[in-house]
Structures are given as C-alpha cells and as structure tokens.
Design a protein around this motif. Sequence first.
Motif, PDB file in Angstrom:
ATOM      1  N   UNK A   1       0.803  -1.215   0.000  1.00  0.00           N
ATOM      2  CA  UNK A   1       0.000   0.000   0.000  1.00  0.00           C
ATOM      3  C   UNK A   1       0.831   1.257   0.000  1.00  0.00           C
ATOM      4  N   UNK A   2       0.398   2.260   0.820  1.00  0.00           N
ATOM      5  CA  UNK A   2       1.046   3.564   0.835  1.00  0.00           C
ATOM      6  C   UNK A   2       1.296   4.027   2.265  1.00  0.00           C
ATOM      7  N   UNK A   3       2.357   4.830   2.428  1.00  0.00           N
ATOM      8  CA  UNK A   3       2.629   5.463   3.710  1.00  0.00           C
ATOM      9  C   UNK A   3       2.883   6.953   3.476  1.00  0.00           C
ATOM     10  N   UNK A   4       2.813   7.742   4.559  1.00  0.00           N
ATOM     11  CA  UNK A   4       3.016   9.188   4.467  1.00  0.00           C
ATOM     12  C   UNK A   4       4.518   9.532   4.439  1.00  0.00           C
ATOM     13  N   UNK A   5       4.787  10.810   4.195  1.00  0.00           N
ATOM     14  CA  UNK A   5       6.174  11.259   4.100  1.00  0.00           C
ATOM     15  C   UNK A   5       6.921  11.118   5.426  1.00  0.00           C
ATOM     16  N   UNK A   6       6.246  11.419   6.536  1.00  0.00           N
ATOM     17  CA  UNK A   6       6.886  11.317   7.858  1.00  0.00           C
ATOM     18  C   UNK A   6       7.314   9.868   8.142  1.00  0.00           C
ATOM     19  N   UNK A   7       6.429   8.915   7.852  1.00  0.00           N
ATOM     20  CA  UNK A   7       6.764   7.495   8.075  1.00  0.00           C
ATOM     21  C   UNK A   7       7.797   7.024   7.054  1.00  0.00           C
ATOM     22  N   UNK A   8       7.717   7.558   5.833  1.00  0.00           N
ATOM     23  CA  UNK A   8       8.701   7.195   4.809  1.00  0.00           C
ATOM     24  C   UNK A   8      10.105   7.619   5.227  1.00  0.00           C
ATOM     25  N   UNK A   9      10.216   8.802   5.841  1.00  0.00           N
ATOM     26  CA  UNK A   9      11.524   9.281   6.297  1.00  0.00           C
ATOM     27  C   UNK A   9      12.143   8.295   7.276  1.00  0.00           C
ATOM     28  N   UNK A  10      11.336   7.793   8.217  1.00  0.00           N
ATOM     29  CA  UNK A  10      11.832   6.825   9.199  1.00  0.00           C
ATOM     30  C   UNK A  10      12.135   5.483   8.543  1.00  0.00           C
ATOM     31  N   UNK A  11      11.195   4.988   7.730  1.00  0.00           N
ATOM     32  CA  UNK A  11      11.336   3.654   7.132  1.00  0.00           C
ATOM     33  C   UNK A  11      12.471   3.589   6.118  1.00  0.00           C
ATOM     34  N   UNK A  12      12.766   4.702   5.480  1.00  0.00           N
ATOM     35  CA  UNK A  12      13.829   4.718   4.465  1.00  0.00           C
ATOM     36  C   UNK A  12      15.168   5.132   5.050  1.00  0.00           C
ATOM     37  N   UNK A  13      15.256   5.175   6.382  1.00  0.00           N
ATOM     38  CA  UNK A  13      16.481   5.577   7.080  1.00  0.00           C
ATOM     39  C   UNK A  13      16.952   6.951   6.602  1.00  0.00           C
ATOM     40  N   UNK A  14      16.039   7.917   6.746  1.00  0.00           N
ATOM     41  CA  UNK A  14      16.317   9.293   6.354  1.00  0.00           C
ATOM     42  C   UNK A  14      16.586   9.427   4.855  1.00  0.00           C
ATOM     43  N   UNK A  15      15.733   8.782   4.067  1.00  0.00           N
ATOM     44  CA  UNK A  15      15.757   8.832   2.606  1.00  0.00           C
ATOM     45  C   UNK A  15      16.984   8.172   1.988  1.00  0.00           C
ATOM     46  N   UNK A  16      17.572   7.202   2.652  1.00  0.00           N
ATOM     47  CA  UNK A  16      18.766   6.557   2.111  1.00  0.00           C
ATOM     48  C   UNK A  16      18.495   5.174   1.533  1.00  0.00           C
ATOM     49  N   UNK A  17      17.288   4.633   1.714  1.00  0.00           N
ATOM     50  CA  UNK A  17      16.939   3.318   1.179  1.00  0.00           C
ATOM     51  C   UNK A  17      15.564   3.371   0.545  1.00  0.00           C
ATOM     52  N   UNK A  18      15.323   2.510  -0.414  1.00  0.00           N
ATOM     53  CA  UNK A  18      14.005   2.418  -1.021  1.00  0.00           C
ATOM     54  C   UNK A  18      13.129   1.472  -0.201  1.00  0.00           C
TER      55      UNK A  18
ATOM     56  N   UNK B   1      10.933  -0.904  11.046  1.00  0.00           N
ATOM     57  CA  UNK B   1      11.892   0.170  10.778  1.00  0.00           C
ATOM     58  C   UNK B   1      11.457   1.478  11.440  1.00  0.00           C
ATOM     59  N   UNK B   2      10.171   1.766  11.417  1.00  0.00           N
ATOM     60  CA  UNK B   2       9.667   3.014  12.018  1.00  0.00           C
ATOM     61  C   UNK B   2       9.775   3.001  13.539  1.00  0.00           C
ATOM     62  N   UNK B   3       9.719   1.832  14.136  1.00  0.00           N
ATOM     63  CA  UNK B   3       9.778   1.763  15.597  1.00  0.00           C
ATOM     64  C   UNK B   3      11.216   1.739  16.118  1.00  0.00           C
ATOM     65  N   UNK B   4      12.187   1.452  15.256  1.00  0.00           N
ATOM     66  CA  UNK B   4      13.585   1.383  15.681  1.00  0.00           C
ATOM     67  C   UNK B   4      14.145   2.756  15.995  1.00  0.00           C
ATOM     68  N   UNK B   5      14.882   2.837  17.077  1.00  0.00           N
ATOM     69  CA  UNK B   5      15.718   3.990  17.402  1.00  0.00           C
ATOM     70  C   UNK B   5      14.975   5.319  17.433  1.00  0.00           C
ATOM     71  N   UNK B   6      13.682   5.295  17.606  1.00  0.00           N
ATOM     72  CA  UNK B   6      12.924   6.545  17.741  1.00  0.00           C
ATOM     73  C   UNK B   6      13.026   7.427  16.522  1.00  0.00           C
ATOM     74  N   UNK B   7      13.075   8.689  16.761  1.00  0.00           N
ATOM     75  CA  UNK B   7      13.117   9.657  15.676  1.00  0.00           C
ATOM     76  C   UNK B   7      14.511   9.734  15.050  1.00  0.00           C
ATOM     77  N   UNK B   8      14.533   9.825  13.742  1.00  0.00           N
ATOM     78  CA  UNK B   8      15.778  10.095  13.031  1.00  0.00           C
ATOM     79  C   UNK B   8      16.043  11.590  13.235  1.00  0.00           C
TER      80      UNK B   8
END
Length: 188
Positions: free
Chosen positions: A22-39, A51-58
């Motif tokens: 499905x789809x996720x928002x930009x805020x969750x994408x930032x966390x899940x993509x490790x600050x936009x470094x992974x697809x 991925x979003x629950x790991x290490x809190x906020x980037x």
Amino acid sequence: MKTCDICHEPIGMFNKFRYTDGYICKKCYKKASRNYTETIAAKTLDELKELCSQKGEVEEDFEVTGRIGNYLLVDERNQKICILNNRMTAGQVSDPEFYDVGEIEECRLVCQPVMKLEELEEKVKRRAEGNMNTLKVSVRLKNGKKKEIVLISKPVRIKSYAFRQSFHFANRIADEIHRLMDECAKME
C-alpha cells in the motif's frame, strides 16, 4: 481520503510513498527509508513498522542541503554531516550516522598501499599501472572516535574507471568536510 498504513494520518496524492502492500506518508517514509537513504518499494507493512519503531526519531534537525553520492549528506544550516553507511562498501546495513561539524578534528584520504596524495593523484592522471587495495576517507572526532567512509575495499587497478570515480568521490567528500570545518572555525 487515503490514510497512511502506519500512522493512519491522511495522505494526499503527492505525499504518499508506495510499498508492496500500500502507501505510507512522508513522515513514516523518512523513518522507514532511514532518512531517505533506502528504497521501501519491496518492503512489507511489517518490515516498515519495524523500521519506524527502531531507534525513535531520526535526526529531526537535519536539513539536507548537499549530497555526495551515496556516501555523505550535508546540512550547512545546522553545521552537520550524515555518513550514509553505504552497504555496498561497508558490507552491512546500518543506520546513517550524524555528526556536528564542530566535533570533527581531522579528515583525510587513506589508501593502501600507502602513498602521498600528490603521488596518487599523478598516478590517476597518468592512468598508471598498479593496484590499490583500499581507499577511504578517515574522519577523526575530537572525542577520539574515528569514522571511515570506505570507497574501495577490494583491490582494483589504478587506471580503472571504478578507481578514478571512487578517487573523485573521496576527494569531493574530503574537500566538502574541510570546507565545512573552515566555515565552522570562522563562526567560533
């Protein structure tokens, strides 16, 4: 209206990011993509939630103002760098590391076999014979820790395109960090 599959906030047409289910928002994408470094395109909802629950906020106060390949992100406004830990050269997936420019004591190119930078530049320019076993940018912090940005970890020919490109990136990384260090020193 569609909502994010992770945080359930509403998402618009241009602020949604696709993954396998499905789809996720930009805020969750930032966390899940490790600050936009992974697809995330091939990841499942369970993987993204993990991925979003790991290490809190980037790093929330990091604003990307520059990038050098898949090695370094720069935030000139906040005087920070982000070392992306490229899994192709590091051999493993790890989180990006954020550093204040003021923490950096020294930055230099390191190669094996050891030679002066000028000598290596000349060999690259002449496309000389020979091999280089490793090429990295070494960043030493004021607290004594050392971080290496590995560009080459296996032997390659100095005259090869791969080595020339890696050498070019290494020089750009070192030059950018030195420039930021100089700016930081002027502001103190």
